[in-house]
Design a protein around this motif. Structure first.
Motif, PDB file in Angstrom:
ATOM      1  N   GLY A 108       7.919   0.728  -3.768  1.00 61.35           N
ATOM      2  CA  GLY A 108       8.854  -0.096  -4.595  1.00 61.35           C
ATOM      3  C   GLY A 108       8.260  -1.471  -4.506  1.00 61.35           C
ATOM      4  N   SER A 109       7.104  -1.832  -4.118  1.00 59.66           N
ATOM      5  CA  SER A 109       6.688  -3.171  -3.985  1.00 59.66           C
ATOM      6  C   SER A 109       5.828  -3.402  -5.260  1.00 59.66           C
ATOM      7  CB  SER A 109       5.871  -3.601  -2.509  1.00 59.66           C
ATOM      8  OG  SER A 109       4.788  -2.852  -2.588  1.00 59.66           O
ATOM      9  N   GLU A 110       5.630  -4.839  -5.347  1.00 58.82           N
ATOM     10  CA  GLU A 110       4.559  -5.509  -6.397  1.00 58.82           C
ATOM     11  C   GLU A 110       3.088  -5.020  -5.593  1.00 58.82           C
ATOM     12  OE1 GLU A 110       2.133  -6.754  -9.055  1.00 58.82           O
ATOM     13  OE2 GLU A 110       4.344  -6.387  -9.501  1.00 58.82           O
ATOM     14  N   ASP A 111       2.994  -4.853  -4.489  1.00 54.21           N
ATOM     15  CA  ASP A 111       1.787  -4.734  -3.692  1.00 54.21           C
ATOM     16  C   ASP A 111       1.451  -3.140  -4.326  1.00 54.21           C
ATOM     17  OD1 ASP A 111       1.117  -7.223  -2.821  1.00 54.21           O
ATOM     18  OD2 ASP A 111       1.833  -6.651  -0.648  1.00 54.21           O
ATOM     19  N   PHE A 112       2.351  -2.321  -4.424  1.00 53.45           N
ATOM     20  CA  PHE A 112       2.076  -1.005  -4.780  1.00 53.45           C
ATOM     21  C   PHE A 112       1.326  -0.900  -6.175  1.00 53.45           C
ATOM     22  CE2 PHE A 112       2.917   3.376  -6.586  1.00 53.45           C
ATOM     23  CZ  PHE A 112       2.386   4.012  -5.935  1.00 53.45           C
ATOM     24  N   GLN A 113       1.978  -1.811  -6.807  1.00 52.19           N
ATOM     25  CA  GLN A 113       1.671  -1.925  -8.356  1.00 52.19           C
ATOM     26  C   GLN A 113       0.114  -2.236  -8.428  1.00 52.19           C
ATOM     27  OE1 GLN A 113       3.184  -0.348 -10.856  1.00 52.19           O
ATOM     28  NE2 GLN A 113       4.819   0.065  -9.290  1.00 52.19           N
ATOM     29  N   ALA A 114      -0.003  -3.380  -7.450  1.00 50.25           N
ATOM     30  CA  ALA A 114      -1.401  -4.115  -7.359  1.00 50.25           C
ATOM     31  C   ALA A 114      -2.607  -2.802  -7.028  1.00 50.25           C
ATOM     32  CB  ALA A 114      -1.427  -5.233  -6.403  1.00 50.25           C
ATOM     33  N   TRP A 115      -2.350  -2.052  -5.947  1.00 50.63           N
ATOM     34  CA  TRP A 115      -2.966  -1.013  -5.611  1.00 50.63           C
ATOM     35  C   TRP A 115      -3.365  -0.083  -6.655  1.00 50.63           C
ATOM     36  CZ3 TRP A 115      -6.005   1.708  -2.732  1.00 50.63           C
ATOM     37  CH2 TRP A 115      -5.806   3.145  -2.633  1.00 50.63           C
ATOM     38  N   ARG A 116      -2.568   0.201  -7.611  1.00 47.03           N
ATOM     39  CA  ARG A 116      -2.675   1.193  -8.493  1.00 47.03           C
ATOM     40  C   ARG A 116      -3.703   0.696  -9.481  1.00 47.03           C
ATOM     41  NH1 ARG A 116      -0.183   6.285  -7.526  1.00 47.03           N
ATOM     42  NH2 ARG A 116      -1.424   6.789  -9.625  1.00 47.03           N
ATOM     43  N   ARG A 117      -3.282  -0.702  -9.625  1.00 48.70           N
ATOM     44  CA  ARG A 117      -4.307  -1.422 -10.653  1.00 48.70           C
ATOM     45  C   ARG A 117      -5.519  -1.414 -10.285  1.00 48.70           C
ATOM     46  NH1 ARG A 117       0.429  -4.860 -11.250  1.00 48.70           N
ATOM     47  NH2 ARG A 117      -0.446  -6.273 -10.023  1.00 48.70           N
ATOM     48  N   LEU A 118      -5.879  -1.656  -8.887  1.00 42.89           N
ATOM     49  CA  LEU A 118      -7.252  -1.671  -8.645  1.00 42.89           C
ATOM     50  C   LEU A 118      -8.004  -0.344  -8.451  1.00 42.89           C
ATOM     51  CD1 LEU A 118      -6.660  -3.770  -5.259  1.00 42.89           C
ATOM     52  CD2 LEU A 118      -8.111  -4.335  -7.080  1.00 42.89           C
ATOM     53  N   VAL A 119      -7.219   0.609  -8.369  1.00 47.52           N
ATOM     54  CA  VAL A 119      -7.862   2.030  -8.206  1.00 47.52           C
ATOM     55  C   VAL A 119      -7.603   3.232  -9.101  1.00 47.52           C
ATOM     56  CG1 VAL A 119      -8.418   1.753  -5.488  1.00 47.52           C
ATOM     57  CG2 VAL A 119      -6.334   2.971  -6.370  1.00 47.52           C
ATOM     58  N   GLY A 120      -6.414   3.121  -9.781  1.00 40.89           N
ATOM     59  CA  GLY A 120      -5.752   4.024 -10.701  1.00 40.89           C
ATOM     60  C   GLY A 120      -6.659   4.548 -11.771  1.00 40.89           C
ATOM     61  N   ASP A 121      -7.478   3.524 -12.454  1.00 41.27           N
ATOM     62  CA  ASP A 121      -8.530   3.960 -13.492  1.00 41.27           C
ATOM     63  C   ASP A 121      -9.539   4.935 -12.928  1.00 41.27           C
ATOM     64  OD1 ASP A 121      -7.183   2.711 -15.414  1.00 41.27           O
ATOM     65  OD2 ASP A 121      -8.466   1.113 -15.366  1.00 41.27           O
ATOM     66  N   CYS A 122      -9.672   4.938 -11.580  1.00 43.85           N
ATOM     67  CA  CYS A 122     -10.607   5.737 -11.055  1.00 43.85           C
ATOM     68  C   CYS A 122     -10.128   7.367 -10.680  1.00 43.85           C
ATOM     69  CB  CYS A 122     -11.170   5.155  -9.844  1.00 43.85           C
ATOM     70  SG  CYS A 122     -12.041   3.574 -10.100  1.00 43.85           S
ATOM     71  N   PHE A 123      -8.997   7.538 -10.651  1.00 44.58           N
ATOM     72  CA  PHE A 123      -8.523   8.709 -10.334  1.00 44.58           C
ATOM     73  C   PHE A 123      -8.509   9.869 -11.452  1.00 44.58           C
ATOM     74  CE2 PHE A 123      -4.346   6.809  -8.184  1.00 44.58           C
ATOM     75  CZ  PHE A 123      -5.344   6.387  -7.019  1.00 44.58           C
ATOM     76  N   ASP A 124      -9.150  11.000 -10.926  1.00 41.98           N
ATOM     77  CA  ASP A 124      -9.397  12.135 -11.804  1.00 41.98           C
ATOM     78  C   ASP A 124      -8.335  13.272 -11.620  1.00 41.98           C
ATOM     79  OD1 ASP A 124     -10.354  14.015 -13.559  1.00 41.98           O
ATOM     80  OD2 ASP A 124     -12.306  14.683 -12.485  1.00 41.98           O
ATOM     81  N   GLY A 125      -7.120  12.763 -12.036  1.00 41.11           N
ATOM     82  CA  GLY A 125      -5.940  13.520 -11.976  1.00 41.11           C
ATOM     83  C   GLY A 125      -5.062  12.714 -10.682  1.00 41.11           C
TER      84      GLY A 125
END
Length: 99
Positions: free
Chosen positions: A68-85
């Motif tokens: 529920g934190s902004e840090d989780f959103q930052a985490w997803r911005r850092l790596v989310g584009d790399c996820f294959d699913g």
């Protein structure tokens, strides 16, 4: 202690970018409430397969406070584009320690 295990498949050719993103995210996890450690492992047979292991004091520290934190959103911005699913995330508790 709760061990979060996230099985992550990374898009071909994005392995270095993913690893760099996880390295950059370490401070986000270090300051997260109840997070006591993390480790990233990479598959030998399939180098696109990763396992992120994160230790939490409680399940709520991960599912409620971190997610529920902004840090989780930052985490997803850092790596989310790399996820294959979507990552496959589970939580484990220790029932036996040998040595």
């Amino acid at each position: 202690m709760i061990l979060e295990t996230a099985e992550i498949m990374v898009k071909a050719g994005m392995e270095e970018q993913f690893e760099a993103g996880v390295r950059e995210a370490v401070p986000l996890f270090k300051r997260a409430r109840g997070c006591t450690g993390m480790r990233l492992q990479r598959g030998i047979e399939n180098p696109r397969a990763y396992r992120l292991l994160v230790q939490w004091d409680t399940l709520e520290d991960h599912n409620v406070h971190f997610r529920g934190s902004e840090d989780f959103q930052a985490w997803r911005r850092l790596v989310g584009d790399c996820f294959d699913g979507a990552p496959n995330v589970t939580h484990l508790s220790t029932v036996l320690e040998g040595f």
